[in-house]
Design a protein around this motif. Sequence first.
Motif, PDB file in Angstrom:
ATOM      1  N   PRO A  94     -11.257  -3.722   5.072  1.00 41.71           N
ATOM      2  CA  PRO A  94     -11.979  -4.733   4.279  1.00 41.71           C
ATOM      3  C   PRO A  94     -11.065  -5.506   3.324  1.00 41.71           C
ATOM      4  O   PRO A  94     -11.431  -6.567   2.845  1.00 41.71           O
ATOM      5  CB  PRO A  94     -13.025  -3.923   3.514  1.00 41.71           C
ATOM      6  N   ILE A  95      -9.890  -4.929   3.054  1.00 38.82           N
ATOM      7  CA  ILE A  95      -8.977  -5.610   2.119  1.00 38.82           C
ATOM      8  C   ILE A  95      -7.786  -6.151   2.900  1.00 38.82           C
ATOM      9  O   ILE A  95      -7.158  -5.409   3.662  1.00 38.82           O
ATOM     10  CB  ILE A  95      -8.471  -4.636   1.017  1.00 38.82           C
ATOM     11  N   TYR A  96      -7.498  -7.404   2.694  1.00 42.43           N
ATOM     12  CA  TYR A  96      -6.396  -8.026   3.425  1.00 42.43           C
ATOM     13  C   TYR A  96      -5.064  -7.725   2.748  1.00 42.43           C
ATOM     14  O   TYR A  96      -4.910  -7.948   1.548  1.00 42.43           O
ATOM     15  CB  TYR A  96      -6.600  -9.547   3.492  1.00 42.43           C
ATOM     16  N   VAL A  97      -4.150  -7.148   3.507  1.00 43.61           N
ATOM     17  CA  VAL A  97      -2.811  -6.876   2.966  1.00 43.61           C
ATOM     18  C   VAL A  97      -1.865  -7.958   3.504  1.00 43.61           C
ATOM     19  O   VAL A  97      -1.671  -8.091   4.708  1.00 43.61           O
ATOM     20  CB  VAL A  97      -2.300  -5.486   3.416  1.00 43.61           C
ATOM     21  N   GLU A  98      -1.324  -8.724   2.573  1.00 47.76           N
ATOM     22  CA  GLU A  98      -0.400  -9.801   2.966  1.00 47.76           C
ATOM     23  C   GLU A  98       0.882  -9.168   3.506  1.00 47.76           C
ATOM     24  O   GLU A  98       1.512  -8.353   2.831  1.00 47.76           O
ATOM     25  CB  GLU A  98      -0.094 -10.656   1.740  1.00 47.76           C
ATOM     26  N   LEU A  99       1.229  -9.482   4.726  1.00 52.10           N
ATOM     27  CA  LEU A  99       2.449  -8.900   5.311  1.00 52.10           C
ATOM     28  C   LEU A  99       3.652  -9.797   5.057  1.00 52.10           C
ATOM     29  O   LEU A  99       3.514 -10.991   4.835  1.00 52.10           O
ATOM     30  CB  LEU A  99       2.253  -8.708   6.814  1.00 52.10           C
ATOM     31  N   GLU A 100       4.813  -9.168   5.112  1.00 51.90           N
ATOM     32  CA  GLU A 100       6.050  -9.946   4.939  1.00 51.90           C
ATOM     33  C   GLU A 100       6.317 -10.705   6.231  1.00 51.90           C
ATOM     34  O   GLU A 100       6.134 -10.169   7.313  1.00 51.90           O
ATOM     35  CB  GLU A 100       7.236  -9.011   4.673  1.00 51.90           C
ATOM     36  N   SER A 101       6.785 -11.938   6.086  1.00 55.35           N
ATOM     37  CA  SER A 101       7.114 -12.660   7.314  1.00 55.35           C
ATOM     38  C   SER A 101       8.624 -12.747   7.524  1.00 55.35           C
ATOM     39  O   SER A 101       9.092 -13.004   8.619  1.00 55.35           O
ATOM     40  CB  SER A 101       6.491 -14.051   7.300  1.00 55.35           C
ATOM     41  N   ASP A 102       9.383 -12.516   6.458  1.00 54.06           N
ATOM     42  CA  ASP A 102      10.849 -12.583   6.585  1.00 54.06           C
ATOM     43  C   ASP A 102      11.493 -11.408   5.868  1.00 54.06           C
ATOM     44  O   ASP A 102      10.967 -10.930   4.867  1.00 54.06           O
ATOM     45  CB  ASP A 102      11.373 -13.858   5.926  1.00 54.06           C
ATOM     46  N   LEU A 103      12.619 -11.005   6.380  1.00 55.95           N
ATOM     47  CA  LEU A 103      13.442 -10.031   5.679  1.00 55.95           C
ATOM     48  C   LEU A 103      14.198 -10.823   4.613  1.00 55.95           C
ATOM     49  O   LEU A 103      14.900 -11.769   4.938  1.00 55.95           O
ATOM     50  CB  LEU A 103      14.425  -9.400   6.674  1.00 55.95           C
ATOM     51  N   THR A 104      14.003 -10.456   3.359  1.00 54.71           N
ATOM     52  CA  THR A 104      14.610 -11.284   2.312  1.00 54.71           C
ATOM     53  C   THR A 104      15.831 -10.594   1.698  1.00 54.71           C
ATOM     54  O   THR A 104      16.048  -9.386   1.871  1.00 54.71           O
ATOM     55  CB  THR A 104      13.612 -11.569   1.186  1.00 54.71           C
ATOM     56  N   TYR A 105      16.565 -11.387   0.966  1.00 49.00           N
ATOM     57  CA  TYR A 105      17.744 -10.893   0.242  1.00 49.00           C
ATOM     58  C   TYR A 105      17.354  -9.735  -0.679  1.00 49.00           C
ATOM     59  O   TYR A 105      18.030  -8.710  -0.727  1.00 49.00           O
ATOM     60  CB  TYR A 105      18.317 -12.068  -0.556  1.00 49.00           C
ATOM     61  N   ASP A 106      16.197  -9.893  -1.367  1.00 47.32           N
ATOM     62  CA  ASP A 106      15.770  -8.855  -2.299  1.00 47.32           C
ATOM     63  C   ASP A 106      15.488  -7.518  -1.613  1.00 47.32           C
ATOM     64  O   ASP A 106      15.810  -6.461  -2.153  1.00 47.32           O
ATOM     65  CB  ASP A 106      14.517  -9.315  -3.060  1.00 47.32           C
ATOM     66  N   MET A 107      14.879  -7.600  -0.422  1.00 43.33           N
ATOM     67  CA  MET A 107      14.574  -6.348   0.299  1.00 43.33           C
ATOM     68  C   MET A 107      15.858  -5.602   0.636  1.00 43.33           C
ATOM     69  O   MET A 107      15.929  -4.384   0.541  1.00 43.33           O
ATOM     70  CB  MET A 107      13.845  -6.659   1.605  1.00 43.33           C
ATOM     71  N   VAL A 108      16.869  -6.376   1.044  1.00 44.86           N
ATOM     72  CA  VAL A 108      18.132  -5.747   1.437  1.00 44.86           C
ATOM     73  C   VAL A 108      18.835  -5.195   0.202  1.00 44.86           C
ATOM     74  O   VAL A 108      19.342  -4.069   0.178  1.00 44.86           O
ATOM     75  CB  VAL A 108      19.036  -6.759   2.184  1.00 44.86           C
ATOM     76  N   LYS A 109      18.801  -5.993  -0.870  1.00 45.51           N
ATOM     77  CA  LYS A 109      19.480  -5.597  -2.115  1.00 45.51           C
ATOM     78  C   LYS A 109      18.837  -4.332  -2.695  1.00 45.51           C
ATOM     79  O   LYS A 109      19.529  -3.402  -3.112  1.00 45.51           O
ATOM     80  CB  LYS A 109      19.379  -6.755  -3.115  1.00 45.51           C
ATOM     81  N   ASN A 110      17.502  -4.306  -2.699  1.00 45.99           N
ATOM     82  CA  ASN A 110      16.808  -3.135  -3.233  1.00 45.99           C
ATOM     83  C   ASN A 110      16.286  -2.279  -2.087  1.00 45.99           C
ATOM     84  O   ASN A 110      15.128  -1.881  -2.055  1.00 45.99           O
ATOM     85  CB  ASN A 110      15.638  -3.561  -4.132  1.00 45.99           C
ATOM     86  N   TYR A 111      17.179  -2.029  -1.152  1.00 43.14           N
ATOM     87  CA  TYR A 111      16.780  -1.357   0.078  1.00 43.14           C
ATOM     88  C   TYR A 111      16.073  -0.028  -0.197  1.00 43.14           C
ATOM     89  O   TYR A 111      15.026   0.273   0.362  1.00 43.14           O
ATOM     90  CB  TYR A 111      18.023  -1.135   0.954  1.00 43.14           C
ATOM     91  N   ASP A 112      16.641   0.769  -1.119  1.00 41.72           N
ATOM     92  CA  ASP A 112      16.070   2.101  -1.393  1.00 41.72           C
ATOM     93  C   ASP A 112      14.623   1.990  -1.859  1.00 41.72           C
ATOM     94  O   ASP A 112      13.764   2.709  -1.380  1.00 41.72           O
ATOM     95  CB  ASP A 112      16.905   2.829  -2.436  1.00 41.72           C
ATOM     96  N   ASP A 113      14.378   1.044  -2.769  1.00 41.76           N
ATOM     97  CA  ASP A 113      13.001   0.868  -3.261  1.00 41.76           C
ATOM     98  C   ASP A 113      12.098   0.433  -2.122  1.00 41.76           C
ATOM     99  O   ASP A 113      10.951   0.854  -2.018  1.00 41.76           O
ATOM    100  CB  ASP A 113      12.936  -0.225  -4.344  1.00 41.76           C
ATOM    101  N   PHE A 114      12.645  -0.425  -1.277  1.00 42.80           N
ATOM    102  CA  PHE A 114      11.845  -1.017  -0.214  1.00 42.80           C
ATOM    103  C   PHE A 114      11.388   0.032   0.802  1.00 42.80           C
ATOM    104  O   PHE A 114      10.267  -0.008   1.291  1.00 42.80           O
ATOM    105  CB  PHE A 114      12.654  -2.132   0.473  1.00 42.80           C
ATOM    106  N   VAL A 115      12.276   0.987   1.103  1.00 42.27           N
ATOM    107  CA  VAL A 115      11.927   1.975   2.139  1.00 42.27           C
ATOM    108  C   VAL A 115      11.198   3.197   1.569  1.00 42.27           C
ATOM    109  O   VAL A 115      10.683   4.020   2.328  1.00 42.27           O
ATOM    110  CB  VAL A 115      13.159   2.456   2.957  1.00 42.27           C
ATOM    111  N   LYS A 116      11.188   3.314   0.225  1.00 40.41           N
ATOM    112  CA  LYS A 116      10.564   4.522  -0.372  1.00 40.41           C
ATOM    113  C   LYS A 116       9.072   4.314  -0.630  1.00 40.41           C
ATOM    114  O   LYS A 116       8.640   3.248  -1.051  1.00 40.41           O
ATOM    115  CB  LYS A 116      11.261   4.846  -1.695  1.00 40.41           C
ATOM    116  N   ASN A 117       8.302   5.387  -0.393  1.00 35.69           N
ATOM    117  CA  ASN A 117       6.900   5.399  -0.810  1.00 35.69           C
ATOM    118  C   ASN A 117       6.842   5.742  -2.299  1.00 35.69           C
ATOM    119  O   ASN A 117       7.849   6.166  -2.885  1.00 35.69           O
ATOM    120  CB  ASN A 117       6.134   6.463  -0.019  1.00 35.69           C
TER     121      ASN A 117
END
Length: 512
Positions: free
Chosen positions: A180-203
């Motif tokens: 019922p709730i729409y989760v906006e998905l990422e459309s591009d791999l961004t510089y920030d995701m790569v830079k903060n890779y650990d945060d990005f992959v961690k739950n």
Amino acid sequence: MEKNYAQLILTELEQNGEIPDTLLLAKKFEIEHQELVGYLNSLLLENYITQEVKEIQRWVLLQEGLDNATNGTPEFRVFKGIPAEGISKNDLEAKFDPNVFKFGLQNGMKKKWFKIKDGLIQKEVADVVDEDAVLLKRIESNSNLEDIKKDVFDNFKKRKIITQEVIKYFKINKGTEYKPIYVELESDLTYDMVKNYDDFVKNQDGTTKSNTELAKKFKKYNWNSVGKDIKTGNLHPLMKVRKQFREVLIEMGFEEMATNQYVESGFWNFDALFQPQQHPARDAHDTFFIREPAHSKNLDPEYWERVKKTHEVGGYGSIGYRYDWSYDEAKKNIFRTHTTAVSSKMLRQIAIEFAKDGVFKPRKFFSIDRVFRNESLDATHLAEFHQIEGVIADKNVGLGELLGVITEFFAKIGITGLKFKPTYNPYTEPSLEIHGFHPGLNKVIELGNSGVFRPEMLRPMGLPEDIQVLGWGLGLERPTMIQYKFKNIRDLLGYGVDMKLLKENPICCFKN
Ligand code: PHE
């Protein structure tokens, strides 16, 4: 803030279990159906929803229908233009657009709203209701049409003021990934995701996401989405074909000559080629003469003198043409009528180099560029067109080599089984027309002209006796027209060219 339509759609689904009609939903959201379809597509791609295509037929107003709905029917307008005391036909007519008046008068009299009495148009009733306009407005709004009778629609349709249109819409249900709730998905791999890779992959609890979980954070790639129409420049078909010919000739070891000089003296175009000054081709009917500057200079007096002498009395085994050769005629500026003007200049250059170094280097040249002739224009003739020309200067070459090189050249563009036919050119002997079977056209056509350049042309230039020069030429337009299936040369060159067609033409490949 921009509305989150994806979420609004999901909320709608959550509340009602399904969306039976996306046309109605678009109306509710107050957006165009097409825009809604865009949001539905991304939900569809992420499997939040499923959709089922539906169709309805709907009445829509045509231009006249719209006009009647907003401004009233012609009869109503005419009725409103009649004053209580009546009006003459001419005065009434002056108030309206001719068509409105014509139909308004006809229909209004048929409906007995007004009549002609004592030479005046007079109302028969005090007031009228424009029922047709009311009906058309209802049809336009497309709701509660049930009580409108079929023959009303048929009548409007016959009068071409309404038409039926098939409208596509969708029925929407919950899909496999429905939430019922729409989760906006990422459309591009961004510089920030790569830079903060650990945060990005961690739950949040510190565990690392699996690859499948990570993939779910990204939008699925839509392989079916249509790319943007990119505005680009593009090569003209003639230039594409020129490129192919150029490649063939370069592959065969030919060097390209500079062809950027459209204006040439009669000397290089005709005289140097042993073409007599009375030759009909030198007439204003065939050649464009330049008014300003009308003449060029003689920068090579000794050579000109030898050319003059050869024309007048001959030499090198020839008796010449036996007339008084005119410098003035040779100096006249013209638009070159063939690319052989370029070749003649180049051959004189080779002779000058030979005189300087005393050694002769065999040379192979080609040119592909524009030439000009004062032709009457038709489907196959233009006053400017392009020629392709090949020239070979070497020792011990003759007719055999000429036939060989022409055969090889045409074979490279897929034309074999050439036939040669004797012809006359003032500058070559022997001269041969080239004919060949064109597989695309399934017949034998004339392809070009060729020959072995005459000593009367080469010897005054200063080329030694044991050097022969071979040449052949053909038009660029003809093979291009055949290749691209143009029937009229004006579709290929000039202001009649369709830019869109040129853009959409494929690249040229002769051997397909
Ligand atoms: N100049 C000739 C033409 O315009 C072609 C040609 C070139 C013929 C070279 C012989 C040698 O048709």
